[in-house]
Design an enzyme around this catalytic site. Structure first.
Site, PDB file in Angstrom:
ATOM      1  N   HIS A 206      48.489  24.917  49.069  1.00 31.04           N
ATOM      2  CA  HIS A 206      48.773  25.597  50.444  1.00 31.04           C
ATOM      3  C   HIS A 206      47.788  25.939  51.365  1.00 31.04           C
ATOM      4  CE1 HIS A 206      47.727  29.283  48.191  1.00 31.04           C
ATOM      5  NE2 HIS A 206      47.456  29.820  49.439  1.00 31.04           N
TER       6      HIS A 206
HETATM    7  N1  UDP Z   1      54.015  32.165  43.164  1.00 28.75           N
HETATM    8  C1  UDP Z   1      55.119  32.431  43.015  1.00 28.75           C
HETATM    9  N2  UDP Z   1      55.821  31.346  43.128  1.00 28.75           N
HETATM   10  C2  UDP Z   1      55.455  30.029  43.596  1.00 28.75           C
HETATM   11  C3  UDP Z   1      54.251  29.908  43.831  1.00 28.75           C
HETATM   12  C4  UDP Z   1      53.355  30.908  43.536  1.00 28.75           C
HETATM   13  O1  UDP Z   1      55.430  33.514  42.482  1.00 28.75           O
HETATM   14  O2  UDP Z   1      56.369  29.199  44.067  1.00 28.75           O
HETATM   15  C5  UDP Z   1      52.780  33.239  42.832  1.00 28.75           C
HETATM   16  C6  UDP Z   1      51.657  33.005  41.936  1.00 28.75           C
HETATM   17  O3  UDP Z   1      52.118  33.059  40.438  1.00 28.75           O
HETATM   18  C7  UDP Z   1      50.706  33.939  42.116  1.00 28.75           C
HETATM   19  C8  UDP Z   1      50.906  34.213  43.918  1.00 28.75           C
HETATM   20  O4  UDP Z   1      52.162  33.566  43.900  1.00 28.75           O
HETATM   21  O5  UDP Z   1      50.874  35.182  41.518  1.00 28.75           O
HETATM   22  C9  UDP Z   1      49.730  33.179  44.421  1.00 28.75           C
HETATM   23  O6  UDP Z   1      50.022  33.402  45.548  1.00 28.75           O
HETATM   24  P1  UDP Z   1      49.410  32.155  46.513  1.00 28.75           P
HETATM   25  O7  UDP Z   1      49.248  30.880  45.967  1.00 28.75           O
HETATM   26  O8  UDP Z   1      50.261  31.753  47.823  1.00 28.75           O
HETATM   27  O9  UDP Z   1      47.782  32.765  47.145  1.00 28.75           O
HETATM   28  P2  UDP Z   1      46.616  32.833  46.849  1.00 28.75           P
HETATM   29  O10 UDP Z   1      46.564  33.306  45.079  1.00 28.75           O
HETATM   30  O11 UDP Z   1      45.936  31.595  47.054  1.00 28.75           O
HETATM   31  O12 UDP Z   1      46.057  33.825  47.766  1.00 28.75           O
END
Ligand code: UDP
Length: 347
Positions: A206
């Site tokens: 993403h």
């Molecule tokens: N996550 C979720 N469902 C999904 C994809 C990710 O619950 O379909 C969770 C994942 O396990 C983690 C969090 O969302 O805890 C990560 O969010 P994201 O990747 O959007 O953001 P980042 O961590 O890169 O800031």
């Protein structure tokens, strides 16, 4: 009574805030006002986390989703400032590195309300990432800086930020421990997708750097498709990536694309997978929490200890370091408690 106003807006913040909110509810000496900016608004990017993780419904919902960074952040700043002026909390608590984070930090700091930043000190040293701008600025107006790792403490020291800095471990580890056992009992997503435990790859994509140009998204998708020749690659598709693929006319072909899943299903998918391919900060660490090897689909990572410990590697970078070791930095699942103790002590 210490009143904490929490600002959240994006998926990873709901997960981190759930761990701290649960700990706040357990204390008679604290109360929480929850502001949801609306940055993520789809049911499967927002509501599902409030339901599954038993977060109290937001006290205020600003409904600010979409638009460019400046417009979105500006509108959030205005909305949060109004709420802060109407009822001044003792602390504003913010998480991570999104536009909601920087808006909460700036609104509070200008009103002289102390800011507590969870996940302070992370750096990619890549200022082209919107998240990096948000992190650096937020840290410099925060009163309490809760670092998940020693590397984060070191990053802040190099910028001259040493007061109010605490290494407390990672609230995402708290969240994983809370959810993993429940996921094992309740989630059947691996079976529903007709996957065999240990015989599929889990991927999430993403980041702007992977989605903003046709070339970068095509290159990531080609890599995933090549992996899918050997094993199914499950891709819970982020709305930004879905929109980017449509815009650039790219298909997902042999990938097992599903809608974004709730946290319990995500825990189950992590639990059962053979390996993880991701550009997510949170998922890199969750791969380690589940002791799964991870390839990070970026040129750098903020979570350098996962590389050092041999559980993570950079795509197009080096191979896994050996031997694999455990990472003490992330703590023992009690980071939320430590954060609240430090807030109470700082009163
Ligand atoms: N996550 C979720 N469902 C999904 C994809 C990710 O619950 O379909 C969770 C994942 O396990 C983690 C969090 O969302 O805890 C990560 O969010 P994201 O990747 O959007 O953001 P980042 O961590 O890169 O800031």
């Amino acid at each position: 009574m210490t009143t904490i106003l929490t600002v959240v807006g994006a998926r990873p913040q709901f997960i981190k805030a759930a761990a701290v909110s649960r700990a706040i509810r357990a204390r008679d000496s604290m109360s929480e006002i929850m502001v949801h900016t609306g940055q993520h608004f789809d049911a499967n990017m927002s509501d599902v986390f409030f339901d599954e993780l038993e977060i109290a419904p937001p006290t205020h919902h600003l409904g600010i989703g979409g638009g460019g960074h400046g417009r979105m952040t500006g509108r959030m700043l205005e909305g949060i400032e109004e709420i802060l002026e109407a009822g001044r909390p003792d602390w504003v608590l913010i998480y991570g590195d999104t536009n909601s984070t920087i808006a909460g930090a700036l609104a509070a700091a200008k009103l002289h309300i102390p800011v507590a930043h969870v996940e302070a000190g992370l750096r990619s040293f890549n200022k082209r990432m919107p998240e990096e701008i948000n992190r650096v600025l937020t840290d410099h107006v925060s009163t309490l800086l809760f670092c998940p790792t020693q590397a984060a403490v070191g990053n802040l020291a190099k910028e001259g930020v040493t007061t109010g800095v605490h290494h407390v471990g990672d609230v995402m580890y708290d969240a994983t421990l809370n959810a993993r056992a429940k996921a094992r009992e309740t989630s059947d997503i691996v079976g529903q997708l007709r996957l065999e435990p240990g015989k599929y790859v889990l991927s999430t994509v993403h980041r702007a750097e992977n989605t903003e140009s046709r070339e970068s998204l095509e290159s990531v998708l080609d890599y995933l498709k090549a992996k899918a020749v050997g094993m199914p690659v499950v891709l819970p598709l982020h709305p930004r990536t879905s929109a980017a693929a449509k815009k650039h006319g790219l298909d997902f072909d042999s990938l097992t694309v599903i809608d974004p899943v709730g946290y319990l299903d995500m825990m189950a998918l992590l639990d059962g997978c053979a390996e993880v391919l991701t550009d997510s900060g949170g998922v890199q660490k969750e791969a380690y929490f589940h002791r799964k090897p991870c390839t990070t689909l970026r040129k750098e990572t903020e979570w350098v200890e996962t590389i050092e410990a041999g559980w993570n590697r950079l795509w197009k970078g080096t191979d896994f370091k050996s031997p694999r070791t455990n990472i003490a930095d992330y703590g023992d699942g009690k980071s939320a408690e430590q954060i609240l103790n430090l807030i109470e002590m700082a009163r």
